[in-house]
Design a protein around this motif. Sequence first.
Motif, PDB file in Angstrom:
ATOM      1  N   TYR A   1      -7.829   5.740  11.363  1.00  0.00           N
ATOM      2  CA  TYR A   1      -6.670   5.029  11.908  1.00  0.00           C
ATOM      3  C   TYR A   1      -7.129   4.025  12.958  1.00  0.00           C
ATOM      4  N   ASN A   2      -6.292   3.006  13.186  1.00  0.00           N
ATOM      5  CA  ASN A   2      -6.513   2.122  14.332  1.00  0.00           C
ATOM      6  C   ASN A   2      -5.867   2.761  15.549  1.00  0.00           C
ATOM      7  N   VAL A   3      -6.686   3.183  16.483  1.00  0.00           N
ATOM      8  CA  VAL A   3      -6.178   3.976  17.609  1.00  0.00           C
ATOM      9  C   VAL A   3      -6.340   3.193  18.908  1.00  0.00           C
ATOM     10  N   THR A   4      -5.232   3.062  19.644  1.00  0.00           N
ATOM     11  CA  THR A   4      -5.277   2.457  20.974  1.00  0.00           C
ATOM     12  C   THR A   4      -4.787   3.486  21.979  1.00  0.00           C
ATOM     13  N   VAL A   5      -5.566   3.693  23.021  1.00  0.00           N
ATOM     14  CA  VAL A   5      -5.211   4.693  24.028  1.00  0.00           C
ATOM     15  C   VAL A   5      -5.014   4.002  25.367  1.00  0.00           C
ATOM     16  N   PHE A   6      -3.906   4.359  26.058  1.00  0.00           N
ATOM     17  CA  PHE A   6      -3.695   3.879  27.420  1.00  0.00           C
ATOM     18  C   PHE A   6      -3.661   5.074  28.367  1.00  0.00           C
ATOM     19  N   GLU A   7      -4.453   4.975  29.427  1.00  0.00           N
ATOM     20  CA  GLU A   7      -4.569   6.067  30.391  1.00  0.00           C
ATOM     21  C   GLU A   7      -4.232   5.540  31.779  1.00  0.00           C
ATOM     22  N   MET A   8      -3.440   6.297  32.538  1.00  0.00           N
ATOM     23  CA  MET A   8      -3.003   5.762  33.830  1.00  0.00           C
ATOM     24  C   MET A   8      -4.096   5.800  34.899  1.00  0.00           C
ATOM     25  N   ARG A   9      -5.013   6.779  34.761  1.00  0.00           N
ATOM     26  CA  ARG A   9      -6.058   6.892  35.786  1.00  0.00           C
ATOM     27  C   ARG A   9      -7.244   5.981  35.459  1.00  0.00           C
TER      28      ARG A   9
ATOM     29  N   SER B   1       7.886   4.121  30.441  1.00  0.00           N
ATOM     30  CA  SER B   1       8.931   4.665  29.571  1.00  0.00           C
ATOM     31  C   SER B   1       8.607   4.314  28.127  1.00  0.00           C
ATOM     32  N   VAL B   2       9.275   5.000  27.219  1.00  0.00           N
ATOM     33  CA  VAL B   2       9.060   4.743  25.796  1.00  0.00           C
ATOM     34  C   VAL B   2      10.408   4.458  25.147  1.00  0.00           C
ATOM     35  N   ASP B   3      10.485   3.380  24.385  1.00  0.00           N
ATOM     36  CA  ASP B   3      11.680   3.125  23.588  1.00  0.00           C
ATOM     37  C   ASP B   3      11.417   3.733  22.208  1.00  0.00           C
ATOM     38  N   PHE B   4      11.901   4.956  22.032  1.00  0.00           N
ATOM     39  CA  PHE B   4      11.510   5.692  20.819  1.00  0.00           C
ATOM     40  C   PHE B   4      12.266   5.205  19.583  1.00  0.00           C
ATOM     41  N   GLU B   5      13.285   4.400  19.778  1.00  0.00           N
ATOM     42  CA  GLU B   5      13.944   3.821  18.601  1.00  0.00           C
ATOM     43  C   GLU B   5      13.184   2.590  18.096  1.00  0.00           C
ATOM     44  N   LYS B   6      12.592   1.851  19.030  1.00  0.00           N
ATOM     45  CA  LYS B   6      11.827   0.662  18.632  1.00  0.00           C
ATOM     46  C   LYS B   6      10.337   0.947  18.469  1.00  0.00           C
ATOM     47  N   THR B   7       9.918   2.179  18.825  1.00  0.00           N
ATOM     48  CA  THR B   7       8.495   2.553  18.799  1.00  0.00           C
ATOM     49  C   THR B   7       7.656   1.614  19.661  1.00  0.00           C
ATOM     50  N   THR B   8       8.130   1.421  20.882  1.00  0.00           N
ATOM     51  CA  THR B   8       7.374   0.622  21.848  1.00  0.00           C
ATOM     52  C   THR B   8       7.272   1.388  23.166  1.00  0.00           C
ATOM     53  N   ALA B   9       6.232   1.106  23.906  1.00  0.00           N
ATOM     54  CA  ALA B   9       6.056   1.749  25.207  1.00  0.00           C
ATOM     55  C   ALA B   9       5.841   0.690  26.267  1.00  0.00           C
TER      56      ALA B   9
ATOM     57  N   GLU C   1       3.556  -5.663  34.126  1.00  0.00           N
ATOM     58  CA  GLU C   1       4.130  -4.773  33.120  1.00  0.00           C
ATOM     59  C   GLU C   1       3.974  -5.403  31.741  1.00  0.00           C
ATOM     60  N   PHE C   2       3.760  -4.571  30.745  1.00  0.00           N
ATOM     61  CA  PHE C   2       3.656  -5.102  29.377  1.00  0.00           C
ATOM     62  C   PHE C   2       4.119  -4.043  28.385  1.00  0.00           C
ATOM     63  N   VAL C   3       4.545  -4.527  27.221  1.00  0.00           N
ATOM     64  CA  VAL C   3       5.083  -3.633  26.189  1.00  0.00           C
ATOM     65  C   VAL C   3       4.108  -3.582  25.023  1.00  0.00           C
ATOM     66  N   GLU C   4       3.839  -2.390  24.530  1.00  0.00           N
ATOM     67  CA  GLU C   4       2.971  -2.226  23.359  1.00  0.00           C
ATOM     68  C   GLU C   4       3.782  -1.622  22.231  1.00  0.00           C
ATOM     69  N   ASP C   5       3.546  -2.098  21.021  1.00  0.00           N
ATOM     70  CA  ASP C   5       4.183  -1.392  19.914  1.00  0.00           C
ATOM     71  C   ASP C   5       3.135  -0.870  18.937  1.00  0.00           C
ATOM     72  N   ALA C   6       3.566  -0.004  18.035  1.00  0.00           N
ATOM     73  CA  ALA C   6       2.629   0.669  17.130  1.00  0.00           C
ATOM     74  C   ALA C   6       3.421   1.217  15.957  1.00  0.00           C
ATOM     75  N   ASP C   7       2.690   1.677  14.943  1.00  0.00           N
ATOM     76  CA  ASP C   7       3.394   2.352  13.838  1.00  0.00           C
ATOM     77  C   ASP C   7       3.915   3.705  14.286  1.00  0.00           C
ATOM     78  N   CYS C   8       3.127   4.384  15.122  1.00  0.00           N
ATOM     79  CA  CYS C   8       3.698   5.538  15.804  1.00  0.00           C
ATOM     80  C   CYS C   8       3.003   5.739  17.138  1.00  0.00           C
ATOM     81  N   ILE C   9       3.730   6.406  18.013  1.00  0.00           N
ATOM     82  CA  ILE C   9       3.236   6.642  19.379  1.00  0.00           C
ATOM     83  C   ILE C   9       3.120   8.150  19.585  1.00  0.00           C
ATOM     84  N   ILE C  10       1.952   8.587  20.035  1.00  0.00           N
ATOM     85  CA  ILE C  10       1.787  10.003  20.354  1.00  0.00           C
ATOM     86  C   ILE C  10       1.508  10.117  21.847  1.00  0.00           C
ATOM     87  N   ALA C  11       2.359  10.889  22.531  1.00  0.00           N
ATOM     88  CA  ALA C  11       2.223  11.024  23.979  1.00  0.00           C
ATOM     89  C   ALA C  11       1.473  12.305  24.303  1.00  0.00           C
TER      90      ALA C  11
END
Lengths: 465, 465
Positions: free
Chosen positions: A29-37, A136-144, A154-164
């Motif tokens: 899969y194409n995996v993108t990870v965002f980490e707050m720390r 926050s996550v907009d789970f209807e639009k699949t964006t975070a 601030e920026f918005v990312e979208d994906a085919d699915c988001i796993i938190a």
Amino acid sequence: MSNKKQNILIIGAGLCGSLLALRLGQRGYNVTVFEMRPDLRTTDISAGRSINLAFSDRGIKAMKLVGIEDKVKELCIPMNGRMLHDKDGNTFLSNYSGKDYEFINSISRGELNGLLLTEAEKHDNVSIHFNKKCKSVDFEKTTALFQDYITKDEFVEDADCIIATDGAGSALRKSYYLAKKFLFSFSQDYLSYGYKELSFLPTKTGDYKTYKNALHIWPRSSFMLIALPNLDGSFTVTLFLSYDEGEYNFNNLTTPELVTEFFQKEFPDALEIMPNLVDDFFENPTAALGTVKCSPWHYKGNTLLMGDAAHAIVPFYGQGMNASFEDVVEFDKALDQHLDNWEQIFKAYEKNRKKDTDAIADLAIDNFHEMKGHVVNPIFQEKRKIEMALEKEFPKEYSSKYSLVTFNENVGYRQAMLTGRAQDKAILNMLTDGIISSQDDLKSLLEKVKVETEAILEDDRIAGL
Amino acid sequence: MSNKKQNILIIGAGLCGSLLALRLGQRGYNVTVFEMRPDLRTTDISAGRSINLAFSDRGIKAMKLVGIEDKVKELCIPMNGRMLHDKDGNTFLSNYSGKDYEFINSISRGELNGLLLTEAEKHDNVSIHFNKKCKSVDFEKTTALFQDYITKDEFVEDADCIIATDGAGSALRKSYYLAKKFLFSFSQDYLSYGYKELSFLPTKTGDYKTYKNALHIWPRSSFMLIALPNLDGSFTVTLFLSYDEGEYNFNNLTTPELVTEFFQKEFPDALEIMPNLVDDFFENPTAALGTVKCSPWHYKGNTLLMGDAAHAIVPFYGQGMNASFEDVVEFDKALDQHLDNWEQIFKAYEKNRKKDTDAIADLAIDNFHEMKGHVVNPIFQEKRKIEMALEKEFPKEYSSKYSLVTFNENVGYRQAMLTGRAQDKAILNMLTDGIISSQDDLKSLLEKVKVETEAILEDDRIAGL
């Protein structure tokens, strides 16, 4: 479902998120990870957080899945049992199992997390971004929605699915709760106890100040101290104590004198090897002990909660990390089922998994009471003796509740809980009624325990429990 | 604590809030109540909400406390048992108790609430304000923010203490949760079932279309229909059905034809007397079934949650209103203890009360499964037969779980749950093992059930359960 073009966004690169990224990377899969720390491989961010953890067979199974078992083993310090310390400084080693080959490990959270990140990043299709906090996550639009810690942009990312996999304070879980778009069952339950991390530093020559290969416990019935070894010769020591009850508690331990008096009275042998007690005590935070459960974990095929984000537990079974790693193993199985779409995958995963994470949450609470009361009840000691003997004599036929949970990675937590609790009840009741004793012939003991355990399970089934 | 100058603000004038206002008015406090809805005595606001409720001994005890038992009795329709309806329209009356004097009542929510409001307003020291919605509570300052529905103006009220009886969606509880100022344990748990209110209208001559003095149930294992009588000759009928599972569910019952087909197949005798089915079905909302638990209920001596705001439960034990009324009885006891301040009163009240509201929440879930599966399991029927006989023969010595919960207002819910569940388990297991049968001599049956129940409770105590 062809996965080649699927973009997966993972929120949180902690233990669960980095393992998930590695596994999904391995699967293409194409995996993108965002980490707050910041990146913990280059920044020290451990202060006051749990710096070592118990690592056992369910976790090891996950490391085997991704093929890094040998690398992880180098980070492990085996702990063969609990070393119990009484008020006079006497110690007693109680093995975790009657089987020599069953033990748990102390492992550094930071080292393990760093290894997982490095392994994940070896895959070109995996990218990990630090200092990006999910708001926050907009789970209807699949964006975070993310915020960069440094630029504040601030920026918005979208994906085919988001796993938190963003832990107990998950932003996705909060979005599920606040949006009120579907019926979201949710609980957060705090114990009236908190914990504080302390330490035994190494000797001047870098040696361990107390026995290395055990999980040390100072059980004091209504509170306790524990210590796990680190590779550098130190131990991470944790005090579990009520916030407001008992003679000494977190609310009233307000001066160096009181803290020293408390340790002198309750943990004199520990105090002897922790000249740094007062500094640690007042520098490190007191943290809460909470359990989080929720359902559903997923919204359609758009978003999914995993790890502590879905099921945070108290640390008393040493299973928090192991359960999160097992999540990835179970999620991988759902992917293997070649289901048609993410919604089916998420649904199959939750259906199979939730009963087990609910069970380990409840078991972890049970074990708090068992650990802190460890030496108090003679009948519990007698039970432990019987179980150790049964495990030793019949390694394939008997496993205690602890062994089922910790060393039987092919038995789900829920089954381990049901069988383990029934076994405990059977042995305790037969001991109380004088039907068995630890002097009995082991073959006949095993038979009686099995029959009574099955009777208890059957009675519960009939009563619909 | 002198109460003469104490100003108490109550949020919500539903069943619990209006009873609390009446009782605190009787005790001499200055009571101000704000209710978000219009005055239900002058406005029809019942549409789609539960318009009649089961009213039983715990509720009656509360009415006695405030001296309006006789007035309430006029609103009651006794229901002596459950009238079970099978798919062929055969009916079977199963009394609630083997004791003739034990029955429950159907009562109009609106009429009872109106009576409580009128009784409360008779006290000069009680004032009730409608159309004022609470938006949030500042529990550190003991102030609440309201908005007037009509003028849209916002205003802040303060008081010596604030008690929130504002139901399952409580604004105070939300403020506790969102403020994160203290460790607030909280859960909301939804069933995968919803409910919809329907009706049997009276005959043209104003008579009841089916037997008046029963709670009618059409148990269908994975769903059910129930009906409770109203004073005007109608019945309020409620369908409990899965949102998304089974052949027919709330998500797929989308056309008049499907709804009629479903009722024709499953509830033919009901369908015959509800020509208004399709209109009701599509006009009335489908509502969720949730359980709310939380702790602590109070913040210092400033604020307190009571009734559904503290512990919303599913309706299957008919105890929601009764539990909230009992809250007021128990709170009144805490006031009688002459404690020094509100914090002590709130703490004593929660410590005594929470175990019981937790228990009725769990019992209510149990009873859903029992009610919808009512006719399925022959061994459950045999148990019921034995218990009815024991209650009839030994009215002072035996009460079933249902009776302990419903008719034994001096036994707390938790004790009723522990004893009741152990009794159920004892009888079901002895029936399965052929140790007892409903043909046995009653004296010997009673003895065996008592001994086995005690043994079960003792085994659980030994195992630390």
